[in-house]
Design a protein around this motif. Structure first.
Motif, PDB file in Angstrom:
ATOM      1  N   MET A   1       0.827  -1.205   0.000  1.00 16.21           N
ATOM      2  CA  MET A   1       0.000   0.000   0.000  1.00 16.21           C
ATOM      3  C   MET A   1       0.860   1.252   0.000  1.00 16.21           C
ATOM      4  N   ALA A   2       1.933   1.213   0.765  1.00 15.20           N
ATOM      5  CA  ALA A   2       2.822   2.377   0.820  1.00 15.20           C
ATOM      6  C   ALA A   2       3.441   2.659  -0.545  1.00 15.20           C
ATOM      7  N   GLU A   3       3.767   1.616  -1.278  1.00 21.14           N
ATOM      8  CA  GLU A   3       4.339   1.802  -2.610  1.00 21.14           C
ATOM      9  C   GLU A   3       3.326   2.450  -3.548  1.00 21.14           C
ATOM     10  N   VAL A   4       2.065   2.003  -3.473  1.00 16.38           N
ATOM     11  CA  VAL A   4       1.031   2.569  -4.336  1.00 16.38           C
ATOM     12  C   VAL A   4       0.762   4.028  -3.976  1.00 16.38           C
ATOM     13  N   LEU A   5       0.738   4.340  -2.694  1.00 15.40           N
ATOM     14  CA  LEU A   5       0.427   5.697  -2.246  1.00 15.40           C
ATOM     15  C   LEU A   5       1.664   6.591  -2.158  1.00 15.40           C
ATOM     16  N   GLU A   6       2.827   6.024  -2.473  1.00 15.63           N
ATOM     17  CA  GLU A   6       4.089   6.773  -2.402  1.00 15.63           C
ATOM     18  C   GLU A   6       4.259   7.377  -1.012  1.00 15.63           C
ATOM     19  N   ALA A   7       4.099   6.510  -0.013  1.00 19.30           N
ATOM     20  CA  ALA A   7       4.176   6.928   1.383  1.00 19.30           C
ATOM     21  C   ALA A   7       5.151   6.042   2.138  1.00 19.30           C
ATOM     22  N   GLU A   8       5.472   6.449   3.363  1.00 21.40           N
ATOM     23  CA  GLU A   8       6.258   5.588   4.236  1.00 21.40           C
ATOM     24  C   GLU A   8       5.429   4.345   4.562  1.00 21.40           C
ATOM     25  N   PRO A   9       6.061   3.196   4.787  1.00 18.47           N
ATOM     26  CA  PRO A   9       5.320   1.997   5.180  1.00 18.47           C
ATOM     27  C   PRO A   9       4.905   2.064   6.648  1.00 18.47           C
ATOM     28  N   VAL A  10       4.104   3.072   6.938  1.00 18.35           N
ATOM     29  CA  VAL A  10       3.648   3.343   8.300  1.00 18.35           C
ATOM     30  C   VAL A  10       2.135   3.530   8.267  1.00 18.35           C
ATOM     31  N   LEU A  11       1.418   2.755   9.082  1.00 19.06           N
ATOM     32  CA  LEU A  11      -0.041   2.824   9.111  1.00 19.06           C
ATOM     33  C   LEU A  11      -0.518   3.162  10.518  1.00 19.06           C
ATOM     34  N   VAL A  12      -1.314   4.219  10.616  1.00 18.33           N
ATOM     35  CA  VAL A  12      -1.941   4.602  11.885  1.00 18.33           C
ATOM     36  C   VAL A  12      -3.431   4.312  11.781  1.00 18.33           C
ATOM     37  N   VAL A  13      -3.928   3.444  12.643  1.00 14.20           N
ATOM     38  CA  VAL A  13      -5.361   3.144  12.687  1.00 14.20           C
ATOM     39  C   VAL A  13      -6.016   4.179  13.599  1.00 14.20           C
ATOM     40  N   VAL A  14      -6.817   5.068  13.011  1.00 10.49           N
ATOM     41  CA  VAL A  14      -7.352   6.198  13.780  1.00 10.49           C
ATOM     42  C   VAL A  14      -8.417   5.728  14.759  1.00 10.49           C
ATOM     43  N   ALA A  15      -8.515   6.441  15.886  1.00  9.49           N
ATOM     44  CA  ALA A  15      -9.455   6.079  16.941  1.00  9.49           C
ATOM     45  C   ALA A  15     -10.745   6.876  16.864  1.00  9.49           C
ATOM     46  N   GLU A  16     -10.682   8.087  16.305  1.00 13.40           N
ATOM     47  CA  GLU A  16     -11.862   8.940  16.208  1.00 13.40           C
ATOM     48  C   GLU A  16     -11.871   9.634  14.855  1.00 13.40           C
ATOM     49  N   PRO A  17     -13.057   9.819  14.264  1.00 12.39           N
ATOM     50  CA  PRO A  17     -13.114  10.491  12.956  1.00 12.39           C
ATOM     51  C   PRO A  17     -12.716  11.952  13.063  1.00 12.39           C
ATOM     52  N   ALA A  18     -12.067  12.454  12.031  1.00  9.55           N
ATOM     53  CA  ALA A  18     -11.636  13.851  12.031  1.00  9.55           C
ATOM     54  C   ALA A  18     -12.752  14.790  11.586  1.00  9.55           C
ATOM     55  N   PHE A  19     -13.707  14.285  10.804  1.00 12.27           N
ATOM     56  CA  PHE A  19     -14.770  15.127  10.251  1.00 12.27           C
ATOM     57  C   PHE A  19     -16.099  14.389  10.339  1.00 12.27           C
ATOM     58  N   ASP A  20     -17.184  15.166  10.301  1.00 11.46           N
ATOM     59  CA  ASP A  20     -18.503  14.566  10.138  1.00 11.46           C
ATOM     60  C   ASP A  20     -18.569  13.927   8.750  1.00 11.46           C
TER      61      ASP A  20
ATOM     62  N   ALA B   1     -17.088  11.203   7.949  1.00 15.27           N
ATOM     63  CA  ALA B   1     -15.888  10.405   7.702  1.00 15.27           C
ATOM     64  C   ALA B   1     -16.194   8.937   7.999  1.00 15.27           C
ATOM     65  N   PRO B   2     -15.365   8.011   7.520  1.00 18.98           N
ATOM     66  CA  PRO B   2     -15.559   6.595   7.847  1.00 18.98           C
ATOM     67  C   PRO B   2     -15.592   6.366   9.357  1.00 18.98           C
ATOM     68  N   GLU B   3     -16.240   5.285   9.745  1.00 16.41           N
ATOM     69  CA  GLU B   3     -16.350   4.944  11.163  1.00 16.41           C
ATOM     70  C   GLU B   3     -15.113   4.159  11.609  1.00 16.41           C
ATOM     71  N   PRO B   4     -14.331   4.708  12.546  1.00 12.53           N
ATOM     72  CA  PRO B   4     -13.138   3.980  12.997  1.00 12.53           C
ATOM     73  C   PRO B   4     -13.499   2.617  13.564  1.00 12.53           C
ATOM     74  N   LEU B   5     -12.657   1.636  13.293  1.00 13.54           N
ATOM     75  CA  LEU B   5     -12.854   0.290  13.818  1.00 13.54           C
ATOM     76  C   LEU B   5     -11.881   0.063  14.964  1.00 13.54           C
ATOM     77  N   PRO B   6     -12.373  -0.463  16.088  1.00 20.75           N
ATOM     78  CA  PRO B   6     -11.467  -0.695  17.223  1.00 20.75           C
ATOM     79  C   PRO B   6     -10.389  -1.700  16.874  1.00 20.75           C
ATOM     80  N   ILE B   7      -9.235  -1.515  17.461  1.00 17.87           N
ATOM     81  CA  ILE B   7      -8.105  -2.397  17.203  1.00 17.87           C
ATOM     82  C   ILE B   7      -7.831  -3.217  18.457  1.00 17.87           C
ATOM     83  N   THR B   8      -7.546  -4.485  18.290  1.00 16.77           N
ATOM     84  CA  THR B   8      -7.227  -5.364  19.408  1.00 16.77           C
ATOM     85  C   THR B   8      -5.876  -6.019  19.145  1.00 16.77           C
ATOM     86  N   ALA B   9      -5.289  -6.536  20.215  1.00 11.07           N
ATOM     87  CA  ALA B   9      -4.006  -7.224  20.090  1.00 11.07           C
ATOM     88  C   ALA B   9      -4.216  -8.548  19.364  1.00 11.07           C
TER      89      ALA B   9
END
Length: 219
Positions: free
Chosen positions: A157-176, A178-186
């Protein structure tokens, strides 16, 4: 007595090996439960800044805050949500205030919302660093051309988006809207109790077979 030597030796040796494997799995169970507890405690801790060079072995499940801008170019990873059915995780490029370009998992949208227009722009987000391990031997290859991802392969995905191979799973939406954040578990596989029961069960079966063998030698 010489007729009993072979079954006794094999029976005791087999039981010892199987019981030791069961004990080892019990020990592994304790270690895995402790690892999960420590990881969950870390995820619940206060977020810090994005590390300069995040790596999976060190920073998996680390809470972070990032400030910058959500930009165009999102990817869609197939998922499902209980009560909502199949849909997609929206993976978007995020340009930080200090000039980095990383990826964020914005959360879940329904299948019919795959091509919907979503709000972009300046945002300050809190989330968890994650390197998902979603690919198994039968997972299809990602269809990059159709933007249909069967697994969140961070490097690809990072190669396609020309980004660092770093993914942050957001906890709260930034805007009305926006997609609904999904909880992350170990996501650690923990089947050690099942394995322990299996080994102890085999040890019991081996012991019973040894008894039957010995009794047959006594007839």
């Amino acid at each position: 007595m010489s007729r009993l030597a072979a079954p006794l030796i094999l029976g005791l040796a087999g039981c010892a090996i199987l019981v030791s494997l069961g004990i080892w799995q019990v020990q592994r169970l304790g270690w895995k439960q402790d690892l999960i507890a420590r990881t969950e405690a870390m995820m619940a801790s206060a977020p810090g800044p994005l590390p300069a060079e995040p790596i999976e072995e060190t920073h998996e499940y680390t809470p972070v805050t990032v400030a910058g801008r959500i930009v165009e170019g999102e990817l869609h990873a197939l998922t499902t949500r209980r009560g909502s059915g199949p849909g997609f995780r929206v993976i978007a490029p995020f340009e930080t205030e200090d000039g980095r370009r990383i990826m964020i998992d914005r959360g879940y949208v329904r299948e019919v919302e795959k091509t919907a227009v979503r709000p972009l722009g300046e945002a300050e987000l809190m989330g968890i660093l994650h390197w998902p391990d979603e690919r198994t031997f039968d997972t299809p290859a990602n269809d990059v051309e159709r933007n249909f991802w069967f697994a969140r392969d961070v490097a690809e995905m990072a190669e396609v988006l020309e980004a660092e191979p770093v993914l942050v799973v957001v906890a709260e939406p930034a805007f009305d809207g926006a997609p609904e954040p999904l909880p992350i578990t170990a996501a650690y596989h923990n089947r050690h109790l099942e394995y322990a029961v299996t080994w102890f069960g085999l040890a019991l079966a081996w012991a019973l077979m040894t008894v039957i063998w010995i009794r047959s030698r006594l007839v």
